[in-house]
Design a protein around this motif. Structure first.
Motif, short mmCIF file in Angstrom:
data_model
loop_
_atom_site.label_atom_id
_atom_site.label_comp_id
_atom_site.label_asym_id
_atom_site.label_seq_id
_atom_site.Cartn_x
_atom_site.Cartn_y
_atom_site.Cartn_z
N GLY A 177 0.78 -1.23 0.00
CA GLY A 177 0.00 0.00 0.00
C GLY A 177 0.81 1.28 0.00
O GLY A 177 1.84 1.38 -0.65
N LYS A 178 0.35 2.23 0.75
CA LYS A 178 0.86 3.60 0.69
C LYS A 178 2.14 3.77 1.52
O LYS A 178 2.20 3.34 2.66
CB LYS A 178 -0.24 4.55 1.19
CG LYS A 178 0.18 6.01 1.25
CD LYS A 178 -1.02 6.90 1.57
CE LYS A 178 -0.61 8.35 1.74
NZ LYS A 178 -1.76 9.25 1.92
N HIS A 203 4.42 7.08 0.74
CA HIS A 203 4.30 8.54 0.73
C HIS A 203 5.35 9.25 1.59
O HIS A 203 5.08 10.26 2.22
CB HIS A 203 2.89 8.96 1.18
CG HIS A 203 2.50 10.29 0.60
ND1 HIS A 203 1.35 10.97 0.97
CD2 HIS A 203 3.10 11.08 -0.32
CE1 HIS A 203 1.26 12.11 0.32
NE2 HIS A 203 2.32 12.19 -0.48
N HIS A 253 1.96 2.27 -3.51
CA HIS A 253 1.31 3.32 -4.27
C HIS A 253 2.39 4.28 -4.74
O HIS A 253 3.33 4.60 -3.99
CB HIS A 253 0.29 4.05 -3.39
CG HIS A 253 -0.69 4.90 -4.13
ND1 HIS A 253 -0.36 6.14 -4.64
CD2 HIS A 253 -1.99 4.69 -4.45
CE1 HIS A 253 -1.43 6.65 -5.23
NE2 HIS A 253 -2.43 5.80 -5.14
N GLN A 254 2.29 4.76 -5.97
CA GLN A 254 3.36 5.61 -6.51
C GLN A 254 3.50 6.93 -5.77
O GLN A 254 4.61 7.44 -5.59
CB GLN A 254 3.10 5.89 -7.99
CG GLN A 254 3.28 4.69 -8.90
CD GLN A 254 3.06 5.02 -10.36
OE1 GLN A 254 3.29 6.15 -10.79
NE2 GLN A 254 2.60 4.05 -11.13
N SER A 298 -4.98 9.04 -4.82
CA SER A 298 -5.41 8.88 -6.21
C SER A 298 -6.84 8.38 -6.21
O SER A 298 -7.38 8.03 -5.16
CB SER A 298 -4.52 7.85 -6.93
OG SER A 298 -4.81 6.54 -6.46
N TYR A 348 -9.69 5.53 -6.61
CA TYR A 348 -9.65 4.15 -6.12
C TYR A 348 -9.60 3.14 -7.25
O TYR A 348 -9.14 2.01 -7.06
CB TYR A 348 -10.85 3.88 -5.21
CG TYR A 348 -10.70 4.51 -3.84
CD1 TYR A 348 -10.41 3.73 -2.72
CD2 TYR A 348 -10.81 5.89 -3.65
CE1 TYR A 348 -10.25 4.30 -1.46
CE2 TYR A 348 -10.66 6.46 -2.41
CZ TYR A 348 -10.38 5.67 -1.31
OH TYR A 348 -10.22 6.24 -0.07
N ALA A 369 -5.61 3.24 -9.97
CA ALA A 369 -4.62 3.85 -9.08
C ALA A 369 -3.21 3.57 -9.59
O ALA A 369 -2.93 2.49 -10.12
CB ALA A 369 -4.78 3.29 -7.67
N MET A 386 0.31 2.32 -9.15
CA MET A 386 0.96 1.43 -8.21
C MET A 386 2.34 1.01 -8.71
O MET A 386 2.69 1.26 -9.87
CB MET A 386 0.09 0.19 -7.96
CG MET A 386 -1.33 0.48 -7.47
SD MET A 386 -1.39 1.33 -5.87
CE MET A 386 -0.81 0.02 -4.78
N VAL A 406 -8.62 -0.30 -5.42
CA VAL A 406 -7.29 -0.41 -4.83
C VAL A 406 -7.30 -0.95 -3.40
O VAL A 406 -6.35 -1.61 -2.97
CB VAL A 406 -6.56 0.95 -4.91
CG1 VAL A 406 -7.15 1.97 -3.93
CG2 VAL A 406 -5.06 0.78 -4.69
N ILE A 411 -4.71 -3.95 -2.47
CA ILE A 411 -3.75 -3.90 -1.36
C ILE A 411 -3.94 -5.11 -0.45
O ILE A 411 -2.96 -5.74 -0.01
CB ILE A 411 -3.92 -2.57 -0.59
CG1 ILE A 411 -3.43 -1.39 -1.44
CG2 ILE A 411 -3.18 -2.63 0.75
CD1 ILE A 411 -3.76 -0.03 -0.86
N THR A 425 -5.21 3.44 1.25
CA THR A 425 -5.46 4.85 0.90
C THR A 425 -6.83 5.28 1.40
O THR A 425 -7.15 6.46 1.38
CB THR A 425 -5.39 5.06 -0.62
OG1 THR A 425 -6.36 4.22 -1.25
CG2 THR A 425 -4.01 4.73 -1.15
#
Length: 481
Positions: free
Chosen positions: A112-113, A115, A132-133, A137, A139, A142, A144, A157, A161, A186
């Motif tokens: 997942g995230k 950040h 997550h990039q 974003s 859902y 997304a 990824m 998403v 995840i 997210t």
């Protein structure tokens, strides 16, 4: 199979922008969270758990490093430096608990995230990395990263995840090493409209939303928020996002039980920061207003810890705890020393989890920061100081738990304000790194562009917020994280 490792497996479930009020077990009779309620029934829920900063990236950085923002240098949501040639490792050179777990034999994974910059490459300690990039974003579709390759994920998403997390758990059930897994959703971060499965939207079609009454607009509300002004549609989406995430958390709990791993797994559920869905007359978190705010709805987060046989079950704990206490507690729980603990502000609350008394917790004061805005909070009082000019706030939480009457300018409370300001100053002098001190940074809530305190290539580290001559916040440079 029942694992025989000495140290427990650890699963950290982290929501994105979930208010502490947004769970059935927290007293909300409208929102449907049967699996979070089940987790709370099998563990301990904290009703006074605070983030270190009421916005995503700083709070997450504090969870993994044990440092406050003015020590780790992440003061706003990471707007640039996540991917590409200009990727920045915002926590470069800072020890995380994931690294310490890995050094002691844990196999560590992220689903997942992240950040916190440089999302393309697994951060120190992680061997599994499905990320997550960026940070937020839609859902569906997304952005990824799987196996180091960026791609667009067409499926919902939250489900994706979870699928990745389940695969990691299944794989680790066949090994003999303990594992650590970050499941970073997210959800329930915006967007909310046209972004969630219909079955969850239908749950709230007839909801009266008494739990999220829309108050008169706050005078500091940011203009032109990205979610628009259809608050009922947004409420349906927000609640649906929570319930959809809850259903996926149920899949993880079921998998651990199915594999016989529940008795040897610590499960932690938290959110990075709090959130207001109309409470106090605004939507958002700390940057849902300008000036940035420190309302309890922004700084309080849901927190549940469950490990049958070790953690007290079905207990609600009222102790004051913070995100900077999380790393010391997690390492203490696993029986791992942190050689750098002397410079960290947090303290382990393992004894609380095990049902023991902690007298020092009766006198705990919580500190929070968001750039030049700082808070000191006891159970009875809260003081908020904004550098350099204010406005400042002082609340009597016993007689005014809703934080409606600001006493900062009332001469009757001058002594109280002076004492709390001295507490605030003393604590940050003790722990803040001078070169990373957020009180000296131009943090407006519009995002972080680079490393704090560097002034790299003469560029600002924080995105500007356009402000009118009257001081009214106008249009943000970008959407709030």
């Amino acid at each position: 199979m029942e694992q025989s490792t000495v140290r427990p497996n650890i699963v950290v479930l982290l929501a994105d922008d979930q208010g502490a009020w947004a769970m059935g077990c927290a007293g909300n009779r409208e929102i449907r969270t049967p699996n979070l309620d089940r987790l709370a029934a099998n563990g301990m829920r904290f009703e006074n758990f605070f983030c270190t900063s009421p916005v995503c990236s700083p709070a997450r950085a504090s969870l993994v490093t044990g440092r406050i923002p003015s020590q780790h240098g992440v003061h706003d949501w990471i707007r640039e430096g996540n991917i590409g040639e200009q990727a920045v490792r915002y926590l470069e050179g800072q020890t995380t608990y994931v690294e310490l777990l890995a050094q002691q034999g844990y196999v560590c994974g992220l689903s997942g995230k992240w950040h916190l910059g440089d999302t393309m490459v697994p951060q120190e300690g992680f061997t599994h990395w499905f990320a997550h990039q960026t940070g937020g974003s839609p859902y569906y579709n997304a952005p990824m990263i799987r196996d180091g390759v960026p791609y667009t994920e067409p499926r919902y998403v939250t489900d994706v995840i979870t699928d990745d997390a389940l695969a990691f758990i299944e794989q680790r059930s066949k090994g003999d090493q303990p594992f650590y897994l970050s499941v970073h959703y997210t959800a329930p971060h915006s967007p909310w409209i046209n972004n969630h499965p219909q079955e969850f939207l239908d749950m709230y079609e007839d909801c009266s939303f008494e739990s999220s009454k829309q108050e008169p607009p706050h005078p500091w509300s940011i203009p032109n928020p990205p979610w628009g002004s259809d608050y009922r549609a947004n409420l349906i989406g927000y609640y649906a996002a929570v319930s959809a995430m809850d259903a996926q958390i149920g899949r993880i709990l079921d998998k651990l039980e199915e594999l016989g791993m529940s008795r040897n797994t610590l499960i932690c559920f938290m959110s990075d920061n709090g959130f207001s869905c109309g409470q106090h007359g605004f939507w958002g978190k700390g940057n849902g207003t300008f000036p940035l705010n420190m309302y309890d709805s922004s700084v309080k987060v849901p927190a549940i810890f469950s490990h049958p046989g070790r953690i007290q079950q079905g207990e609600v704990n009222g102790a004051m705890v913070s995100g900077y206490d999380f790393m010391p507690t997690l390492l203490d729980y696993a029986g791992i020393d942190n050689p750098g603990s002397g410079r960290l502000p947090g303290k382990s609350f393992l004894q609380l989890l095990e049902g023991l008394e902690m007298e020092e917790r009766e006198h705990v004061v919580i500190y929070d920061e968001y750039g030049p805005v700082r808070m000191v909070r006891s159970k009875a009082w809260k003081y908020i100081h904004r550098y350099p000019y204010g406005p400042h706030e002082l609340y009597d939480l016993v007689n005014d738990p809703g934080e409606r009457c600001n006493l900062a300018m009332d001469p009757l409370y001058g002594d109280r304000l002076t004492v709390m300001k001295a507490q605030l100053d003393g604590w940050f002098v003790r722990y803040a790194e001078p070169g990373l001190d957020g009180a000296r940074e131009a943090v407006s809530g519009a995002g972080q562009l680079g490393l704090a305190g560097t002034g790299a290539q003469g560029k600002p580290a924080f995105a500007p917020l356009h402000v009118s001559v009257s001081g009214q916040a106008m249009q943000r440079e970008g959407k709030p994280e």
